[in-house]
Scaffold this active site. Structure first.
Site, short mmCIF file in Angstrom:
data_model
loop_
_atom_site.label_atom_id
_atom_site.label_comp_id
_atom_site.label_asym_id
_atom_site.label_seq_id
_atom_site.Cartn_x
_atom_site.Cartn_y
_atom_site.Cartn_z
N ALA A 132 4.84 4.48 1.91
CA ALA A 132 4.63 3.04 2.08
C ALA A 132 4.25 2.47 0.72
O ALA A 132 3.57 3.13 -0.07
CB ALA A 132 3.50 2.80 3.07
N ALA A 134 2.87 -1.22 -1.09
CA ALA A 134 2.47 -2.62 -0.97
C ALA A 134 2.21 -3.18 -2.36
O ALA A 134 2.53 -2.54 -3.36
CB ALA A 134 1.23 -2.73 -0.09
N ALA A 137 -0.94 -0.93 -4.09
CA ALA A 137 -0.91 0.54 -4.13
C ALA A 137 0.24 1.08 -3.29
O ALA A 137 0.88 0.34 -2.54
CB ALA A 137 -2.23 1.08 -3.60
N GLN A 138 0.48 2.39 -3.42
CA GLN A 138 1.42 3.04 -2.51
C GLN A 138 0.81 4.34 -2.00
O GLN A 138 -0.15 4.86 -2.57
CB GLN A 138 2.77 3.26 -3.18
CG GLN A 138 2.82 4.28 -4.28
CD GLN A 138 4.21 4.34 -4.92
OE1 GLN A 138 4.95 3.35 -4.91
NE2 GLN A 138 4.57 5.48 -5.46
N VAL A 139 1.38 4.85 -0.90
CA VAL A 139 0.79 6.02 -0.25
C VAL A 139 1.77 7.18 -0.24
O VAL A 139 2.96 7.01 0.02
CB VAL A 139 0.38 5.67 1.20
CG1 VAL A 139 -0.17 6.88 1.93
CG2 VAL A 139 -0.67 4.55 1.21
N LYS A 156 -3.50 7.56 -1.69
CA LYS A 156 -3.13 6.17 -2.03
C LYS A 156 -3.30 6.03 -3.53
O LYS A 156 -4.34 6.40 -4.08
CB LYS A 156 -4.09 5.25 -1.28
CG LYS A 156 -3.70 3.80 -1.21
CD LYS A 156 -4.59 3.11 -0.17
CE LYS A 156 -4.26 1.66 0.01
NZ LYS A 156 -5.02 1.06 1.12
N ASP A 291 -9.16 -5.43 9.38
CA ASP A 291 -7.71 -5.62 9.28
C ASP A 291 -7.00 -4.75 10.31
O ASP A 291 -6.16 -3.93 9.97
CB ASP A 291 -7.29 -5.24 7.84
CG ASP A 291 -5.95 -5.80 7.44
OD1 ASP A 291 -5.45 -6.69 8.15
OD2 ASP A 291 -5.39 -5.35 6.41
#
Ligand code: ADP
Ligand code: MG
Length: 521
Positions: A132, A134, A137-139, A156, A291
Protein backbone atom coordinates in the site's frame (compact mmCIF):
# COMPACT_ATOMS: atom_id res chain seq x y z
CA UNK A 1 15.19 33.45 0.52
CA UNK A 2 15.71 32.69 -3.16
CA UNK A 3 14.85 29.10 -2.45
CA UNK A 4 11.46 30.15 -1.07
CA UNK A 5 10.85 32.43 -4.03
CA UNK A 6 11.81 29.71 -6.44
CA UNK A 7 9.55 27.26 -4.61
CA UNK A 8 6.78 29.82 -4.64
CA UNK A 9 6.99 30.11 -8.38
CA UNK A 10 7.16 26.39 -8.98
CA UNK A 11 4.14 25.90 -6.73
CA UNK A 12 2.29 28.68 -8.54
CA UNK A 13 2.98 26.86 -11.77
CA UNK A 14 1.89 23.55 -10.30
CA UNK A 15 -1.33 25.09 -8.98
CA UNK A 16 -2.14 26.89 -12.19
CA UNK A 17 -1.51 23.97 -14.50
CA UNK A 18 -3.36 21.48 -12.29
CA UNK A 19 -6.54 23.45 -12.81
CA UNK A 20 -6.87 24.08 -9.06
CA UNK A 21 -6.74 27.86 -9.46
CA UNK A 22 -9.62 27.78 -11.94
CA UNK A 23 -11.74 25.77 -9.52
CA UNK A 24 -10.87 27.90 -6.50
CA UNK A 25 -11.86 30.89 -8.61
CA UNK A 26 -15.24 29.22 -9.32
CA UNK A 27 -15.77 28.86 -5.58
CA UNK A 28 -14.27 32.06 -4.18
CA UNK A 29 -13.91 34.57 -6.98
CA UNK A 30 -10.19 35.22 -6.61
CA UNK A 31 -8.93 38.86 -6.83
CA UNK A 32 -7.94 39.72 -10.38
CA UNK A 33 -4.25 40.33 -9.60
CA UNK A 34 -3.83 36.90 -8.03
CA UNK A 35 -5.49 35.24 -10.96
CA UNK A 36 -3.19 37.13 -13.31
CA UNK A 37 -0.19 35.97 -11.24
CA UNK A 38 -1.19 32.34 -11.73
CA UNK A 39 -2.10 32.80 -15.37
CA UNK A 40 1.40 34.15 -15.98
CA UNK A 41 2.89 31.03 -14.46
CA UNK A 42 0.72 28.69 -16.42
CA UNK A 43 2.04 30.07 -19.70
CA UNK A 44 3.67 27.31 -21.66
CA UNK A 45 2.60 24.57 -19.27
CA UNK A 46 0.10 21.91 -20.26
CA UNK A 47 -3.09 22.82 -18.46
CA UNK A 48 -4.77 19.75 -17.14
CA UNK A 49 -8.30 19.35 -18.38
CA UNK A 50 -10.68 18.55 -15.57
CA UNK A 51 -13.93 16.75 -16.14
CA UNK A 52 -16.62 19.36 -16.34
CA UNK A 53 -19.51 17.19 -15.22
CA UNK A 54 -18.08 17.07 -11.69
CA UNK A 55 -18.86 19.43 -8.81
CA UNK A 56 -16.17 22.09 -8.13
CA UNK A 57 -15.30 20.33 -4.85
CA UNK A 58 -14.77 17.02 -6.65
CA UNK A 59 -12.64 18.68 -9.31
CA UNK A 60 -10.58 20.28 -6.56
CA UNK A 61 -9.98 16.82 -5.07
CA UNK A 62 -8.70 15.57 -8.43
CA UNK A 63 -6.38 18.56 -8.77
CA UNK A 64 -5.02 18.26 -5.23
CA UNK A 65 -4.42 14.52 -5.59
CA UNK A 66 -2.37 15.25 -8.70
CA UNK A 67 -0.21 17.79 -6.92
CA UNK A 68 1.22 15.36 -4.38
CA UNK A 69 1.75 15.04 -0.66
CA UNK A 70 1.67 18.68 0.47
CA UNK A 71 -1.58 19.40 -1.30
CA UNK A 72 -3.24 16.12 -0.34
CA UNK A 73 -2.45 16.95 3.29
CA UNK A 74 -3.71 20.50 2.82
CA UNK A 75 -6.97 19.14 1.40
CA UNK A 76 -7.35 16.64 4.26
CA UNK A 77 -6.75 19.38 6.80
CA UNK A 78 -9.27 21.73 5.19
CA UNK A 79 -11.81 18.90 5.18
CA UNK A 80 -11.76 19.10 8.98
CA UNK A 81 -12.35 22.85 8.99
CA UNK A 82 -15.91 23.55 7.78
CA UNK A 83 -15.71 26.70 9.90
CA UNK A 84 -13.28 28.11 7.32
CA UNK A 85 -14.33 26.62 3.99
CA UNK A 86 -18.01 25.76 4.59
CA UNK A 87 -19.77 22.43 5.10
CA UNK A 88 -20.29 21.58 1.43
CA UNK A 89 -16.68 21.98 0.34
CA UNK A 90 -15.44 20.25 3.51
CA UNK A 91 -17.66 17.25 2.70
CA UNK A 92 -16.27 17.07 -0.82
CA UNK A 93 -12.68 17.33 0.38
CA UNK A 94 -13.28 14.51 2.86
CA UNK A 95 -13.42 12.22 -0.18
CA UNK A 96 -9.85 13.07 -1.15
CA UNK A 97 -7.91 9.90 -1.94
CA UNK A 98 -4.67 9.54 -0.02
CA UNK A 99 -2.86 7.43 -2.59
CA UNK A 100 0.32 7.98 -4.55
CA UNK A 101 2.47 5.68 -6.67
CA UNK A 102 4.85 3.61 -4.51
CA UNK A 103 8.59 4.22 -4.43
CA UNK A 104 10.96 1.44 -5.40
CA UNK A 105 11.90 -1.53 -3.26
CA UNK A 106 15.61 -0.72 -3.43
CA UNK A 107 14.86 2.72 -1.94
CA UNK A 108 13.03 1.03 0.93
CA UNK A 109 15.98 -1.28 1.54
CA UNK A 110 18.37 1.65 1.56
CA UNK A 111 16.26 3.52 4.14
CA UNK A 112 15.87 0.41 6.31
CA UNK A 113 19.60 -0.25 6.36
CA UNK A 114 20.35 3.34 7.28
CA UNK A 115 17.73 3.49 10.02
CA UNK A 116 18.42 0.22 11.85
CA UNK A 117 22.02 -0.47 10.88
CA UNK A 118 23.60 -3.37 8.98
CA UNK A 119 23.41 -5.80 11.88
CA UNK A 120 19.68 -5.68 12.47
CA UNK A 121 19.02 -5.30 8.77
CA UNK A 122 20.52 -8.76 8.25
CA UNK A 123 17.66 -10.22 10.31
CA UNK A 124 15.06 -9.02 7.82
CA UNK A 125 14.07 -11.76 5.41
CA UNK A 126 11.82 -11.51 2.35
CA UNK A 127 10.95 -7.83 2.21
CA UNK A 128 7.90 -7.70 -0.10
CA UNK A 129 7.08 -5.15 -2.77
CA UNK A 130 4.96 -2.35 -1.24
CA UNK A 131 1.41 -3.52 -0.48
CA UNK A 132 0.00 0.00 0.00
CA UNK A 133 1.30 3.49 -0.75
CA UNK A 134 -0.11 6.76 0.54
CA UNK A 135 1.10 10.35 0.52
CA UNK A 136 3.48 10.08 3.47
CA UNK A 137 4.51 6.43 3.71
CA UNK A 138 4.20 2.99 2.19
CA UNK A 139 3.84 -0.46 3.75
CA UNK A 140 5.80 -3.67 3.07
CA UNK A 141 5.45 -7.15 4.50
CA UNK A 142 8.54 -8.97 5.80
CA UNK A 143 9.84 -11.67 8.06
CA UNK A 144 12.30 -10.89 10.83
CA UNK A 145 14.51 -13.42 12.50
CA UNK A 146 14.74 -12.54 16.19
CA UNK A 147 16.64 -15.02 18.34
CA UNK A 148 15.98 -17.73 15.75
CA UNK A 149 12.25 -17.13 15.82
CA UNK A 150 10.67 -15.95 12.58
CA UNK A 151 8.24 -13.09 13.08
CA UNK A 152 5.88 -11.94 10.34
CA UNK A 153 5.72 -8.17 10.32
CA UNK A 154 4.52 -5.14 8.39
CA UNK A 155 7.00 -2.29 7.91
CA UNK A 156 5.78 1.22 7.21
CA UNK A 157 8.44 3.43 5.60
CA UNK A 158 8.30 7.20 5.10
CA UNK A 159 8.69 8.44 1.55
CA UNK A 160 12.32 9.46 0.91
CA UNK A 161 12.94 13.15 1.63
CA UNK A 162 9.27 13.72 2.26
CA UNK A 163 9.83 15.94 5.28
CA UNK A 164 12.24 18.23 3.47
CA UNK A 165 10.03 18.51 0.41
CA UNK A 166 6.92 19.12 2.50
CA UNK A 167 8.53 21.83 4.60
CA UNK A 168 10.01 23.58 1.59
CA UNK A 169 6.67 23.62 -0.17
CA UNK A 170 5.02 24.84 3.00
CA UNK A 171 7.57 27.68 3.35
CA UNK A 172 6.52 28.81 -0.07
CA UNK A 173 2.82 28.39 0.66
CA UNK A 174 3.28 30.34 3.89
CA UNK A 175 4.87 33.17 1.99
CA UNK A 176 2.07 33.14 -0.52
CA UNK A 177 -0.57 33.05 2.22
CA UNK A 178 1.09 35.95 3.98
CA UNK A 179 1.36 38.09 0.86
CA UNK A 180 -2.28 37.46 -0.03
CA UNK A 181 -3.57 37.97 3.49
CA UNK A 182 -1.71 41.20 4.07
CA UNK A 183 -2.53 42.61 0.64
CA UNK A 184 -6.21 41.70 0.34
CA UNK A 185 -8.08 42.40 3.57
CA UNK A 186 -11.11 40.44 2.54
CA UNK A 187 -9.10 37.19 2.42
CA UNK A 188 -8.43 37.47 6.18
CA UNK A 189 -11.45 35.38 7.03
CA UNK A 190 -9.90 32.42 5.17
CA UNK A 191 -7.13 32.39 7.81
CA UNK A 192 -4.59 31.33 5.19
CA UNK A 193 -1.50 31.85 7.36
CA UNK A 194 -3.04 30.04 10.31
CA UNK A 195 -4.06 27.10 8.12
CA UNK A 196 -0.54 26.67 6.73
CA UNK A 197 0.97 27.01 10.20
CA UNK A 198 -1.30 24.36 11.73
CA UNK A 199 -0.87 22.05 8.77
CA UNK A 200 2.89 22.18 9.28
CA UNK A 201 2.60 21.33 12.97
CA UNK A 202 0.20 18.45 12.54
CA UNK A 203 1.87 16.89 9.52
CA UNK A 204 5.34 17.07 11.02
CA UNK A 205 4.06 14.84 13.79
CA UNK A 206 2.66 12.39 11.23
CA UNK A 207 6.08 12.38 9.61
CA UNK A 208 7.65 10.97 12.74
CA UNK A 209 6.55 7.35 12.92
CA UNK A 210 7.66 7.09 16.55
CA UNK A 211 4.52 9.00 17.47
CA UNK A 212 2.42 6.40 15.70
CA UNK A 213 4.36 3.62 17.42
CA UNK A 214 3.76 5.22 20.81
CA UNK A 215 0.03 5.49 20.07
CA UNK A 216 -0.17 1.84 19.01
CA UNK A 217 1.67 0.88 22.17
CA UNK A 218 -0.70 2.81 24.40
CA UNK A 219 -3.77 1.32 22.71
CA UNK A 220 -2.19 -2.13 23.05
CA UNK A 221 -1.63 -1.62 26.79
CA UNK A 222 -5.16 -0.32 27.31
CA UNK A 223 -6.84 -3.20 25.50
CA UNK A 224 -4.61 -6.19 26.19
CA UNK A 225 -7.22 -7.73 28.49
CA UNK A 226 -10.18 -6.98 26.22
CA UNK A 227 -11.49 -10.11 24.53
CA UNK A 228 -12.02 -9.64 20.80
CA UNK A 229 -9.78 -6.62 20.17
CA UNK A 230 -6.12 -7.20 19.30
CA UNK A 231 -3.68 -4.38 18.62
CA UNK A 232 -0.54 -5.44 16.72
CA UNK A 233 2.66 -5.31 18.75
CA UNK A 234 5.40 -2.82 17.95
CA UNK A 235 9.00 -3.95 17.31
CA UNK A 236 10.89 -1.08 18.91
CA UNK A 237 14.32 -2.12 17.69
CA UNK A 238 12.99 -1.97 14.16
CA UNK A 239 11.21 1.35 14.62
CA UNK A 240 12.62 4.87 14.15
CA UNK A 241 11.50 8.24 12.94
CA UNK A 242 11.33 6.90 9.39
CA UNK A 243 10.20 3.31 9.89
CA UNK A 244 7.53 1.57 11.93
CA UNK A 245 7.56 -2.20 12.38
CA UNK A 246 4.62 -4.06 13.85
CA UNK A 247 3.08 -7.52 13.82
CA UNK A 248 1.61 -8.45 10.47
CA UNK A 249 -2.13 -8.69 10.73
CA UNK A 250 -3.30 -12.23 10.31
CA UNK A 251 -6.80 -11.47 9.20
CA UNK A 252 -9.26 -10.42 6.52
CA UNK A 253 -10.18 -6.83 5.70
CA UNK A 254 -13.50 -5.89 7.30
CA UNK A 255 -14.59 -4.89 3.79
CA UNK A 256 -14.53 -8.53 2.65
CA UNK A 257 -17.85 -9.55 4.13
CA UNK A 258 -18.21 -12.66 2.00
CA UNK A 259 -14.80 -13.97 2.99
CA UNK A 260 -15.57 -13.22 6.63
CA UNK A 261 -18.82 -15.15 6.52
CA UNK A 262 -17.13 -18.05 4.75
CA UNK A 263 -14.60 -18.29 7.53
CA UNK A 264 -17.39 -18.50 10.07
CA UNK A 265 -17.46 -14.93 11.40
CA UNK A 266 -20.90 -13.78 12.58
CA UNK A 267 -21.38 -10.32 11.05
CA UNK A 268 -24.05 -9.26 13.55
CA UNK A 269 -21.77 -10.00 16.50
CA UNK A 270 -18.88 -8.34 14.73
CA UNK A 271 -20.90 -5.13 14.21
CA UNK A 272 -21.86 -5.10 17.89
CA UNK A 273 -18.34 -5.77 19.08
CA UNK A 274 -16.94 -3.00 16.93
CA UNK A 275 -19.26 -0.41 18.44
CA UNK A 276 -18.81 -1.69 21.99
CA UNK A 277 -15.02 -1.79 21.86
CA UNK A 278 -14.87 1.69 20.42
CA UNK A 279 -17.23 3.09 23.04
CA UNK A 280 -15.55 1.23 25.88
CA UNK A 281 -12.11 2.58 24.94
CA UNK A 282 -13.54 6.06 24.63
CA UNK A 283 -15.30 6.24 28.01
CA UNK A 284 -13.03 3.92 30.00
CA UNK A 285 -9.57 4.95 28.73
CA UNK A 286 -10.32 8.25 27.06
CA UNK A 287 -8.05 7.11 24.24
CA UNK A 288 -9.48 5.99 20.93
CA UNK A 289 -8.43 5.20 17.37
CA UNK A 290 -9.38 8.30 15.40
CA UNK A 291 -9.52 6.85 11.90
CA UNK A 292 -11.61 3.68 12.06
CA UNK A 293 -12.65 3.39 8.45
CA UNK A 294 -12.86 0.03 6.68
CA UNK A 295 -9.34 0.28 5.26
CA UNK A 296 -7.87 0.30 8.76
CA UNK A 297 -9.82 -2.62 10.24
CA UNK A 298 -9.16 -6.35 9.96
CA UNK A 299 -10.83 -9.41 11.48
CA UNK A 300 -9.28 -12.80 12.21
CA UNK A 301 -10.98 -16.18 11.90
CA UNK A 302 -12.15 -16.07 15.49
CA UNK A 303 -13.89 -12.75 14.91
CA UNK A 304 -11.25 -10.67 16.76
CA UNK A 305 -11.01 -7.08 15.54
CA UNK A 306 -7.51 -5.91 14.58
CA UNK A 307 -6.95 -2.21 13.87
CA UNK A 308 -3.98 -0.72 11.99
CA UNK A 309 -2.88 2.87 11.28
CA UNK A 310 -2.47 4.76 14.55
CA UNK A 311 -1.60 8.12 12.99
CA UNK A 312 -4.72 9.86 14.28
CA UNK A 313 -5.79 9.16 17.85
CA UNK A 314 -8.29 10.93 20.07
CA UNK A 315 -7.97 11.63 23.76
CA UNK A 316 -10.73 12.68 26.15
CA UNK A 317 -10.02 13.88 29.66
CA UNK A 318 -11.97 12.58 32.61
CA UNK A 319 -14.52 15.41 32.47
CA UNK A 320 -15.16 14.94 28.79
CA UNK A 321 -15.61 11.20 29.30
CA UNK A 322 -18.04 11.67 32.12
CA UNK A 323 -19.93 14.28 30.14
CA UNK A 324 -20.11 12.00 27.14
CA UNK A 325 -21.26 8.89 29.00
CA UNK A 326 -23.88 10.79 30.97
CA UNK A 327 -25.41 12.68 28.07
CA UNK A 328 -25.53 9.63 25.81
CA UNK A 329 -27.12 7.65 28.60
CA UNK A 330 -29.54 10.51 29.32
CA UNK A 331 -30.59 10.54 25.68
CA UNK A 332 -31.07 6.78 25.65
CA UNK A 333 -33.42 7.21 28.62
CA UNK A 334 -35.06 10.22 26.94
CA UNK A 335 -34.47 12.20 30.12
CA UNK A 336 -33.86 15.68 28.66
CA UNK A 337 -34.15 17.52 31.95
CA UNK A 338 -31.32 15.37 33.30
CA UNK A 339 -29.19 15.95 30.21
CA UNK A 340 -29.80 19.70 30.60
CA UNK A 341 -28.89 19.51 34.28
CA UNK A 342 -25.57 17.80 33.43
CA UNK A 343 -24.70 20.71 31.16
CA UNK A 344 -25.54 23.28 33.83
CA UNK A 345 -23.80 21.43 36.64
CA UNK A 346 -20.62 21.16 34.61
CA UNK A 347 -20.81 24.89 33.95
CA UNK A 348 -20.89 24.19 30.23
CA UNK A 349 -23.86 26.42 29.54
CA UNK A 350 -23.85 30.01 30.81
CA UNK A 351 -25.75 30.14 34.12
CA UNK A 352 -28.07 32.85 32.84
CA UNK A 353 -29.43 30.59 30.07
CA UNK A 354 -32.90 29.21 30.65
CA UNK A 355 -32.96 25.60 31.84
CA UNK A 356 -36.39 25.03 30.36
CA UNK A 357 -35.39 26.39 26.97
CA UNK A 358 -32.24 24.33 26.98
CA UNK A 359 -34.09 21.13 27.92
CA UNK A 360 -36.60 21.92 25.17
CA UNK A 361 -33.77 22.31 22.64
CA UNK A 362 -32.35 18.95 23.77
CA UNK A 363 -35.76 17.37 23.32
CA UNK A 364 -35.74 18.65 19.73
CA UNK A 365 -32.46 16.76 19.26
CA UNK A 366 -33.59 13.52 20.89
CA UNK A 367 -37.23 13.03 20.01
CA UNK A 368 -36.98 12.96 16.20
CA UNK A 369 -34.46 10.18 16.62
CA UNK A 370 -36.90 7.96 18.47
CA UNK A 371 -39.43 8.47 15.72
CA UNK A 372 -37.05 6.77 13.30
CA UNK A 373 -36.64 3.12 12.62
CA UNK A 374 -33.86 1.44 14.54
CA UNK A 375 -31.62 1.22 11.57
CA UNK A 376 -31.44 5.00 11.18
CA UNK A 377 -30.62 5.81 14.77
CA UNK A 378 -27.06 7.02 15.11
CA UNK A 379 -25.13 8.15 18.19
CA UNK A 380 -22.76 10.11 15.94
CA UNK A 381 -25.60 12.06 14.33
CA UNK A 382 -27.18 12.64 17.71
CA UNK A 383 -23.95 14.16 18.97
CA UNK A 384 -23.64 16.29 15.83
CA UNK A 385 -27.12 17.75 16.48
CA UNK A 386 -26.35 18.16 20.14
CA UNK A 387 -23.21 20.18 19.38
CA UNK A 388 -25.16 22.40 17.00
CA UNK A 389 -27.59 23.17 19.82
CA UNK A 390 -24.96 23.68 22.51
CA UNK A 391 -23.10 26.10 20.25
CA UNK A 392 -26.30 28.11 19.95
CA UNK A 393 -26.23 28.31 23.74
CA UNK A 394 -22.70 29.70 23.61
CA UNK A 395 -20.92 26.49 24.52
CA UNK A 396 -18.08 26.01 22.03
CA UNK A 397 -17.56 22.32 21.17
CA UNK A 398 -14.18 20.97 22.19
CA UNK A 399 -12.00 19.55 19.46
CA UNK A 400 -11.56 16.08 21.02
CA UNK A 401 -15.32 15.69 21.25
CA UNK A 402 -15.67 16.70 17.61
CA UNK A 403 -13.12 14.09 16.56
CA UNK A 404 -15.01 11.55 18.62
CA UNK A 405 -18.32 12.47 17.03
CA UNK A 406 -16.90 12.25 13.50
CA UNK A 407 -15.33 8.91 14.28
CA UNK A 408 -18.53 7.61 15.81
CA UNK A 409 -20.33 8.26 12.53
CA UNK A 410 -17.60 6.30 10.73
CA UNK A 411 -17.68 3.36 13.17
CA UNK A 412 -21.46 3.16 13.01
CA UNK A 413 -21.24 3.24 9.22
CA UNK A 414 -18.82 0.30 9.22
CA UNK A 415 -21.08 -1.62 11.64
CA UNK A 416 -24.18 -0.95 9.52
CA UNK A 417 -22.41 -2.20 6.42
CA UNK A 418 -21.77 -5.46 8.25
CA UNK A 419 -25.28 -5.70 9.65
CA UNK A 420 -27.80 -3.05 8.54
CA UNK A 421 -30.23 -3.68 11.41
CA UNK A 422 -27.61 -2.91 14.07
CA UNK A 423 -29.34 -1.30 17.05
CA UNK A 424 -26.88 1.32 18.24
CA UNK A 425 -28.85 2.17 21.40
CA UNK A 426 -29.19 -1.39 22.63
CA UNK A 427 -25.52 -2.03 22.00
CA UNK A 428 -24.26 1.18 23.63
CA UNK A 429 -26.43 1.01 26.72
CA UNK A 430 -24.57 -1.69 28.71
CA UNK A 431 -21.18 -0.07 28.07
CA UNK A 432 -22.42 3.33 29.24
CA UNK A 433 -24.29 1.85 32.22
CA UNK A 434 -21.19 -0.02 33.34
CA UNK A 435 -19.06 3.04 33.17
CA UNK A 436 -21.51 5.34 34.91
CA UNK A 437 -21.97 2.78 37.69
CA UNK A 438 -18.22 2.55 37.98
CA UNK A 439 -17.54 6.28 38.30
CA UNK A 440 -20.34 6.68 40.83
CA UNK A 441 -19.27 3.84 43.13
CA UNK A 442 -17.88 4.86 46.56
CA UNK A 443 -14.55 3.23 45.94
CA UNK A 444 -14.03 5.35 42.84
CA UNK A 445 -11.91 7.96 44.57
CA UNK A 446 -9.55 5.24 45.65
CA UNK A 447 -9.58 3.71 42.17
CA UNK A 448 -8.91 7.09 40.63
CA UNK A 449 -5.72 7.38 42.63
CA UNK A 450 -4.65 3.93 41.50
CA UNK A 451 -5.66 4.61 37.92
CA UNK A 452 -3.71 7.82 37.88
CA UNK A 453 -0.54 6.12 38.97
CA UNK A 454 -1.26 3.36 36.44
CA UNK A 455 -1.62 6.05 33.84
CA UNK A 456 1.73 7.52 34.76
CA UNK A 457 3.42 4.12 34.73
CA UNK A 458 1.99 3.46 31.30
CA UNK A 459 3.67 6.60 30.06
CA UNK A 460 7.09 5.90 31.40
CA UNK A 461 9.14 5.09 28.33
CA UNK A 462 9.36 1.36 27.69
CA UNK A 463 12.73 1.54 26.01
CA UNK A 464 13.90 4.59 24.18
CA UNK A 465 13.47 7.99 25.78
CA UNK A 466 11.77 9.46 22.76
CA UNK A 467 8.55 7.95 24.07
CA UNK A 468 8.18 10.81 26.47
CA UNK A 469 8.24 13.30 23.71
CA UNK A 470 6.02 11.17 21.54
CA UNK A 471 3.40 10.74 24.21
CA UNK A 472 3.51 14.37 25.10
CA UNK A 473 3.02 15.45 21.52
CA UNK A 474 0.27 12.90 21.01
CA UNK A 475 -1.47 14.14 24.06
CA UNK A 476 -1.23 17.73 22.89
CA UNK A 477 -2.51 16.70 19.51
CA UNK A 478 -5.39 14.72 20.92
CA UNK A 479 -6.33 17.47 23.32
CA UNK A 480 -6.51 19.81 20.40
CA UNK A 481 -3.69 21.95 21.73
CA UNK A 482 -1.60 21.36 18.66
CA UNK A 483 -4.63 21.57 16.55
CA UNK A 484 -7.67 23.76 16.27
CA UNK A 485 -7.59 25.36 19.68
CA UNK A 486 -4.68 27.60 18.80
CA UNK A 487 -5.46 30.93 17.26
CA UNK A 488 -2.23 32.82 17.59
CA UNK A 489 0.48 30.64 18.99
CA UNK A 490 3.96 31.86 19.69
CA UNK A 491 5.34 29.90 16.73
CA UNK A 492 2.87 31.53 14.43
CA UNK A 493 3.87 35.02 15.56
CA UNK A 494 7.56 34.35 14.99
CA UNK A 495 6.80 32.92 11.60
CA UNK A 496 4.71 36.00 10.75
CA UNK A 497 7.51 38.37 11.78
CA UNK A 498 10.01 36.62 9.56
CA UNK A 499 7.55 36.76 6.72
CA UNK A 500 7.01 40.48 7.09
CA UNK A 501 10.65 41.11 6.28
CA UNK A 502 10.59 38.66 3.44
CA UNK A 503 7.50 40.13 1.86
CA UNK A 504 9.10 43.45 0.94
CA UNK A 505 12.06 41.74 -0.68
CA UNK A 506 9.73 39.42 -2.48
CA UNK A 507 7.70 42.16 -4.06
CA UNK A 508 10.86 43.73 -5.45
CA UNK A 509 12.19 40.40 -6.69
CA UNK A 510 8.80 39.45 -8.03
CA UNK A 511 8.83 41.71 -11.07
CA UNK A 512 12.36 40.63 -11.92
CA UNK A 513 11.57 36.95 -11.70
CA UNK A 514 8.35 37.29 -13.69
CA UNK A 515 10.39 38.72 -16.52
CA UNK A 516 12.89 35.86 -16.29
CA UNK A 517 10.14 33.26 -16.19
CA UNK A 518 8.46 34.80 -19.22
CA UNK A 519 11.76 34.69 -21.06
CA UNK A 520 12.42 31.09 -20.10
CA UNK A 521 9.03 29.62 -20.95
N1 ADP B 1 0.33 -4.62 10.50
C1 ADP B 1 -0.14 -4.78 9.27
N2 ADP B 1 -0.36 -6.00 8.74
C2 ADP B 1 -0.84 -6.15 7.50
N3 ADP B 1 -1.14 -5.13 6.69
C3 ADP B 1 -0.96 -3.89 7.15
C4 ADP B 1 -0.45 -3.64 8.45
N4 ADP B 1 -0.36 -2.30 8.62
C5 ADP B 1 -0.80 -1.75 7.49
N5 ADP B 1 -1.15 -2.68 6.58
C6 ADP B 1 -1.70 -2.47 5.23
O1 ADP B 1 -1.18 -1.27 4.69
C7 ADP B 1 -2.24 -0.33 4.47
C8 ADP B 1 -1.75 1.08 4.78
O2 ADP B 1 -1.32 1.14 6.13
P1 ADP B 1 -1.79 2.31 7.09
O3 ADP B 1 -1.08 2.15 8.38
O4 ADP B 1 -3.26 2.32 7.11
O5 ADP B 1 -1.20 3.56 6.35
P2 ADP B 1 -1.85 4.93 5.91
O6 ADP B 1 -1.61 5.85 7.05
O7 ADP B 1 -1.08 5.28 4.71
O8 ADP B 1 -3.31 4.68 5.65
C9 ADP B 1 -3.38 -0.80 5.36
O9 ADP B 1 -4.62 -0.39 4.86
C10 ADP B 1 -3.20 -2.30 5.33
O10 ADP B 1 -3.77 -2.84 4.15
MG1 MG C 1 -4.82 3.63 6.64
Amino acid sequence: MFKSIFQLFSIARKLASSGAVGIINEIYNIPFVIKLFFDLFAIGSKKKLLQNNKKPGEKLCDALEDMGTTFIKLGQFLATRPDIIGEALADDLAKLQDKLPPFELHESKKILKKEIGENLYKNIIDLSEPIAAASIAQVHIAKINIDNKINEVAIKILRPDIEKQFNEELDALMLFAYIVESTFRKTKRLKLVEVVHLLRKITNIEMDLRFEAAAANELYENTKNDQGFNVPKIYWNYTSKKILTLDKVDGISIREQKLLEESGVNLKDLAENLIQHFLKQTVRDGFFHGDMHQGNLFVDKKGNIIPVDFGIMGRLDKNNRKYLAEILYGFIQRDYVKVAEIHFQAGLVPQNASREEFAQALRSVGEPIFGQSIKNISGGNLLAHLFEITEKFNMPTQTPLLLLQKNMVVVEGVARKLYPETNIWEISKPVLEDWIKNIKSPKTTFDTAINTSGEILKRIPDFPNFMDKANYALQLLAEGKLNLGLKNSEGLEIEEMKLKGLRNNIIISFLGVVIVVLLVF
